[in-house]
Design an enzyme around this catalytic site. Structure first.
Site, PDB file in Angstrom:
ATOM      1  N   CYS A  75       0.836  -1.208   0.000  1.00 26.54           N
ATOM      2  CA  CYS A  75       0.000   0.000   0.000  1.00 26.54           C
ATOM      3  C   CYS A  75       0.869   1.255   0.000  1.00 26.54           C
ATOM      4  O   CYS A  75       2.025   1.235   0.432  1.00 26.54           O
ATOM      5  CB  CYS A  75      -0.917  -0.033   1.227  1.00 26.54           C
ATOM      6  SG  CYS A  75      -2.146   1.280   1.275  1.00 26.54           S
ATOM      7  N   ASP A 108       0.397   3.664   1.897  1.00 26.90           N
ATOM      8  CA  ASP A 108       0.343   4.202   3.257  1.00 26.90           C
ATOM      9  C   ASP A 108       1.745   4.582   3.732  1.00 26.90           C
ATOM     10  O   ASP A 108       2.683   3.787   3.646  1.00 26.90           O
ATOM     11  CB  ASP A 108      -0.263   3.148   4.187  1.00 26.90           C
ATOM     12  CG  ASP A 108      -0.658   3.721   5.536  1.00 26.90           C
ATOM     13  OD1 ASP A 108       0.238   4.226   6.235  1.00 26.90           O
ATOM     14  OD2 ASP A 108      -1.853   3.667   5.885  1.00 26.90           O
ATOM     15  N   ARG A 131       3.018   4.796   6.521  1.00 28.31           N
ATOM     16  CA  ARG A 131       3.543   4.063   7.680  1.00 28.31           C
ATOM     17  C   ARG A 131       4.207   2.744   7.283  1.00 28.31           C
ATOM     18  O   ARG A 131       4.826   2.093   8.122  1.00 28.31           O
ATOM     19  CB  ARG A 131       2.404   3.795   8.673  1.00 28.31           C
ATOM     20  CG  ARG A 131       1.763   5.074   9.222  1.00 28.31           C
ATOM     21  CD  ARG A 131       0.444   4.787   9.895  1.00 28.31           C
ATOM     22  NE  ARG A 131      -0.579   4.331   8.938  1.00 28.31           N
ATOM     23  CZ  ARG A 131      -1.839   4.047   9.271  1.00 28.31           C
ATOM     24  NH1 ARG A 131      -2.223   4.176  10.531  1.00 28.31           N
ATOM     25  NH2 ARG A 131      -2.692   3.644   8.354  1.00 28.31           N
ATOM     26  N   HIS A 151      -1.794  -4.345   5.517  1.00 26.65           N
ATOM     27  CA  HIS A 151      -1.488  -3.802   6.844  1.00 26.65           C
ATOM     28  C   HIS A 151      -2.780  -3.465   7.570  1.00 26.65           C
ATOM     29  O   HIS A 151      -3.859  -3.344   6.966  1.00 26.65           O
ATOM     30  CB  HIS A 151      -0.598  -2.567   6.725  1.00 26.65           C
ATOM     31  CG  HIS A 151      -1.270  -1.402   6.059  1.00 26.65           C
ATOM     32  ND1 HIS A 151      -1.899  -0.398   6.754  1.00 26.65           N
ATOM     33  CD2 HIS A 151      -1.428  -1.096   4.737  1.00 26.65           C
ATOM     34  CE1 HIS A 151      -2.404   0.487   5.899  1.00 26.65           C
ATOM     35  NE2 HIS A 151      -2.127   0.081   4.667  1.00 26.65           N
ATOM     36  N   CYS A 162      -6.070  -0.039   7.276  1.00 22.94           N
ATOM     37  CA  CYS A 162      -5.874   0.433   5.906  1.00 22.94           C
ATOM     38  C   CYS A 162      -7.043   1.334   5.505  1.00 22.94           C
ATOM     39  O   CYS A 162      -8.217   0.916   5.575  1.00 22.94           O
ATOM     40  CB  CYS A 162      -5.764  -0.749   4.954  1.00 22.94           C
ATOM     41  SG  CYS A 162      -5.577  -0.284   3.217  1.00 22.94           S
TER      42      CYS A 162
END
Length: 755
Positions: free
Chosen positions: A576, A578, A580, A637, A640
């Site tokens: 992803c 993302d 993080r 993760h 999400c």
């Protein structure tokens, strides 16, 4: 599947692989025997012994031994000097020496020879082989040395013998065409040398062309005589035995290591000491029976691996097939034109000159040793060329041990910083001994009095003279109002010298900065900084780049220089966007390890989707077909946002048309989530369950591409599912058969190897 059926499956694979290797071994064994000046039968005997004896005893299950092109020049010189029967004695004694070395468990010390020297030796052998065999291709006779062959080549090219030259050209043409056939085609199951030699033989026989052919004895051991003692100086004979033993051992061990790196799952690791015992036994038997010296051969071993071999049965059976052919098909072998075998060896010699190796060695500044060894083998001979290369590598190693880089950078303070002392950043890299003290002190003397000095010691060794020079300068600089901060990158040489505990165990100091932490968490900000206006995001980014240049760039520069011309990732990692998720942290990987595709939700559009998008498919195609990546990982993760939007029916993002269109590729994950009942013994929140189901679904989406599914089912490509729990920072791996995730266990603690 029961172990019994698994072994039967392996047996079928091994029998097929053995036949493929047998087809490769026959023409190469005949050609190498001709090029070595040995009887033709010697090549077949060596192939049989390499398969049956070395294959049974050796420590590398998938390695195939036999007569090797890398030994051709050495054997030809021995035959010229001592005669064939004495060469057999030398081969037998070399085998006994290899047995002694294997029993002494010193196999890994042979790998201490620099790859630059080994590859240079093989390239030199390739050049010598080409120069000699091109004369045979043109219908002539090779001369005694490579230089003589080169000198006579223009005349041979001007007056070739038509029929041998045409047969040789036909052989080369077939080999080139075969190498360009599609990898997955059924024709590639047949090794290229076989159709090349078969076609040349058929043409010569059907047209009745005048060309010299292979001559075999009535039986494989016809005319066998016990090996004779070499007639010459003891020094020369001992040198010949050691040369054959070491060259064959190094070539075999390098081949074993190369095959071991590519071994399939379930195949045992190579035991190098046992492998050396197998090579020694093979050479002792081959020499006694009148065969050529043997070594592990990368061409045959690679063919064995690619044909699907799983055990040593394949290697042993290939030797049996060679024995059967030699005993039953002698008249057929005698129809093979020598010019066709010579053309095969010309192509093989050309392939020994691996240009990719030259590029890699240039990155490590070892190309000089490569070309020196190559030239030495061509001009002086094999042993002399290798010794010359080893000498060059020794000189280069000594030079590197005394190499020291000292770089000073005067930092200019910002205009609004007020009156601050000058800052100087000094980086010392290399080996800091008394030889480098003059260079270091010259730079340190140019530091302005009162300056704030950041001294980075990126050194692998520091002797007392160097320590004393640095320490005395530091004391003097601080007496005059300056400040010195010393940062030791690798080992605390300076710190241990200051404390006087030089006998204490070496330890690597903690890293100076937690590079993996977010920018905001790197250090506590002072009150003045807290009261100052907020800096722009671009300034924060540039500050990060500056920190990278100051601390990290010099550490990764050797790796990046090596990767600059070519990337060789091992895994395709789809995850992803993302912020993080940092793939290199959770996989402990570095530059060049992962080929990464990031998108919202780690989605893979299905083949033929009504909402077309080729971005992920393009990544997968390039990774598998160009970079030859064999593992594809989908990593999801917790928490999400894309999955949360799917659970909410897309209402939160419906005003974002591009994102809404993209999230339609996650509808199959949502449908699977709604269709499956949650396990009764789990209290996972719905969002967590959907995030994990999405990983499973995206792996299934990959299998909707027919070409990829075929490669996955054949075992060429492996699919992996991972899930990162952000709160615990732990990674779970998917068991696809059970449809569950399990925590990846911690690695066992590593025992310290430092003194």
């Amino acid at each position: 599947m029961t172990p019994r059926f698994t072994k039967l499956s392996h047996l079928r694979q091994d029998l097929l692989s053995s036949f493929v290797v047998f087809l490769v071994a026959i023409p190469l064994s005949l050609g190498i025997a001709v090029a070595s000046g040995a009887p033709i039968a010697a090549g077949l005997i060596a192939a049989v012994v390499g398969g049956i004896v070395a294959g049974s005893i050796g420590g590398s299950p998938l390695q195939v031994s036999g007569p090797a092109a890398g030994l051709t020049v050495l054997v030809a010189g021995l035959v010229d000097t001592y005669g064939w029967r004495a060469t057999c004695t030398i081969t037998m004694l070399a085998g006994l020496l290899q047995l002694a070395l294997g029993a002494s468990r010193v196999a890994r010390t042979a790998l201490a020879v620099s790859p630059a020297v080994v590859y240079g030796m093989l390239a030199g052998v390739g050049v010598v082989l080409m120069l000699a065999q091109v004369h045979v291709v043109l219908g002539g006779t090779p001369q005694q040395s490579a230089l003589d062959n080169l000198r006579e080549l223009p005349g041979q090219l001007a007056h070739p013998h038509t029929h041998p030259a045409l047969l040789g050209g036909l052989t080369v043409l077939v080999l080139l065409i075969w190498a360009r056939l599609p990898r997955g085609g059924w024709l590639r199951l047949v090794p290229g040398p076989l159709p090349a030699i078969a076609l040349a033989t058929a043409v010569a026989w059907s047209l009745g062309w005048n060309a010299r052919r292979v001559e075999l004895p009535d039986t494989l051991l016809s005319g066998w005589h016990a090996p004779a003692l070499p007639d010459g100086s003891p020094h020369g004979i001992v040198g010949a035995v050691v040369s054959v033993a070491l060259v064959a051992a190094v070539e075999s061990l390098l081949c074993s290591v190369a095959i071991d790196r590519r071994r399939p799952a379930g195949v045992a690791r190579a035991d190098l000491d046992r492998d050396l015992l197998g090579q020694g036994a093979g050479n002792a038997v081959s020499g006694f029976l009148g065969g050529l010296p043997i070594a592990g051969v990368i061409v045959r071993s690679s063919a064995n691996l690619e044909a699907g071999a799983r055990t040593r049965v394949s290697t042993i059976m290939h030797g049996v097939w060679v024995l059967v052919l030699a005993l039953a098909c002698g008249p057929l072998i005698e129809q093979v034109p020598l010019s066709a075998l010579a053309a095969l060896l010309v192509v093989l010699g050309f392939r020994l000159i691996d240009t990719a190796r030259i590029r890699d060695l240039r990155h490590h500044r070892e190309a000089t040793a490569y070309f020196t060894t190559l030239g030495g083998v061509v001009v002086l001979g094999l042993g002399e060329g290798v010794l010359l290369g080893v000498g060059i590598m020794a000189i280069m190693a000594l030079r590197r041990l005394t190499r020291l880089s000292v770089r000073a950078e005067h930092l200019v303070p910002a205009p609004d910083d007020g009156p601050v002392p000058p800052r100087v950043h000094v980086v010392v890299a290399g080996t800091l001994t008394f030889l480098g003290v003059p260079k270091l002190t010259r730079q340190l003397q140019d530091v302005p009095p009162g300056a704030h000095v950041d001294l980075d010691l990126d050194v692998d060794f520091m002797d007392h003279a160097a320590f004393d020079a640095v320490h005395q300068w530091r004391l003097a600089h601080e007496r005059h109002g300056g400040r010195v901060d010393i940062d030791e990158v690798h080992e605390a040489w300076y710190e241990r010298a200051v404390t006087g505990d030089m006998s204490a165990p070496r330890k690597t100091p903690p890293p100076p900065a937690r590079w993996w932490a977010p920018w905001a968490n790197r250090r506590r900000r002072s009150e003045a900084e807290l009261d100052a206006p907020e800096v722009s995001p671009a300034a924060v980014l540039l500050a990060g780049v500056q920190e990278y240049h100051g601390r990290t760039a010099r550490l990764v520069r050797p790796i990046m220089a090596e990767l600059a011309m070519e990337q060789k990732p091992q895994h395709l990692f789809i995850t992803c966007v993302d912020s993080r998720i940092v793939p290199n942290i959770i996989t402990a990987s570095g530059p060049g390890d992962l080929f990464i595709n990031r998108n919202v939700g780690a989605l893979v559009p299905r083949h033929g989707s009504r909402t077309p998008d080729d971005s992920v498919a393009a990544t997968v195609e390039y990774a598998t077909n160009v970079l030859d990546i064999r593992t594809i990982t989908i990593c999801g993760h917790s928490n999400c946002g894309a999955m949360a939007a799917l659970l909410a029916g897309g209402t939160e993002v419906e005003h974002l048309t591009g994102l809404s269109r993209w999230l339609k590729h996650g509808n199959h994950s949502l449908a699977r989530f709604l269709a499956e009942e949650p396990p009764p013994d789990t209290d996972e929140p719905p969002l967590t369950r959907l995030c994990k189901i999405n990983v499973m679904q995206q792996l299934d989406n990959l299998l909707t591409y027919p070409w990829l599914r075929e490669r996955v089912e054949s075992g060429e490509i492996e699919l992996v599912g991972l899930y990162l729990d952000l709160q615990s920072a732990r990674v779970e791996i998917l068991d696809r058969s059970a449809g569950t995730f399990a925590l990846v266990p911690d690695a066992p603690p590593r025992r310290s190897t430092r003194a």
